[in-house]
Scaffold this motif. Structure first.
Motif, mmCIF file in Angstrom:
data_model
loop_
_atom_site.group_PDB
_atom_site.id
_atom_site.type_symbol
_atom_site.label_atom_id
_atom_site.label_comp_id
_atom_site.label_asym_id
_atom_site.label_seq_id
_atom_site.Cartn_x
_atom_site.Cartn_y
_atom_site.Cartn_z
ATOM 1 N N LEU A 1 1.307 9.641 -5.308
ATOM 2 C CA LEU A 1 1.844 10.951 -4.925
ATOM 3 C C LEU A 1 2.773 11.493 -6.012
ATOM 4 N N ASP A 2 3.639 10.623 -6.553
ATOM 5 C CA ASP A 2 4.543 11.042 -7.636
ATOM 6 C C ASP A 2 3.735 11.527 -8.840
ATOM 7 N N GLN A 3 2.660 10.796 -9.158
ATOM 8 C CA GLN A 3 1.811 11.183 -10.288
ATOM 9 C C GLN A 3 1.171 12.547 -10.036
ATOM 10 N N LEU A 4 0.654 12.749 -8.824
ATOM 11 C CA LEU A 4 0.015 14.027 -8.492
ATOM 12 C C LEU A 4 1.019 15.180 -8.538
ATOM 13 N N LYS A 5 2.272 14.910 -8.125
ATOM 14 C CA LYS A 5 3.314 15.948 -8.193
ATOM 15 C C LYS A 5 3.557 16.360 -9.636
ATOM 16 N N GLU B 1 0.839 -1.207 0.000
ATOM 17 C CA GLU B 1 0.000 0.000 0.000
ATOM 18 C C GLU B 1 0.875 1.258 0.000
ATOM 19 N N LYS B 2 1.990 1.191 0.739
ATOM 20 C CA LYS B 2 2.897 2.345 0.798
ATOM 21 C C LYS B 2 3.472 2.653 -0.590
ATOM 22 N N GLU B 3 3.865 1.597 -1.333
ATOM 23 C CA GLU B 3 4.413 1.799 -2.676
ATOM 24 C C GLU B 3 3.355 2.390 -3.608
ATOM 25 N N LEU B 4 2.114 1.909 -3.483
ATOM 26 C CA LEU B 4 1.021 2.420 -4.309
ATOM 27 C C LEU B 4 0.760 3.893 -4.017
ATOM 28 N N LEU B 5 0.769 4.245 -2.725
ATOM 29 C CA LEU B 5 0.538 5.640 -2.345
ATOM 30 C C LEU B 5 1.671 6.539 -2.833
#
Length: 71
Positions: free
Chosen positions: A17-21, A9-13
């Motif tokens: 987050l990288d995508q949103l950045k 789940e941490k890797e997915l989040l």
């Protein structure tokens, strides 16, 4: 199993987050403005558009060279 199923789940989040950045840096414009510009561009290029005016038989690289007959 898909790639997403193998991730924690941490890797997915972190991926999200990288995508949103990346997305937050994208310059945004009003559709009312860009839609009009896109329409004008399409109309100005319509004369050159092979999907609209077709491709002459002699210039078509996909035209079958020879036929086949079934007897």
């Amino acid at each position: 199993a898909s790639m997403a199923q193998d991730m924690t789940e941490k890797e997915l989040l972190k991926m999200e987050l990288d995508q949103l950045k990346k997305e937050v840096k994208t310059e945004r414009q009003m559709v009312s403005k860009t839609g009009k510009e896109i329409k004008e561009y399409i109309e100005s290029m319509a004369g050159e558009d092979p999907l609209l005016k077709g491709v002459p038989e002699d210039k078509n690289p996909f035209k079958e060279k020879g036929g086949c007959t079934v007897s």
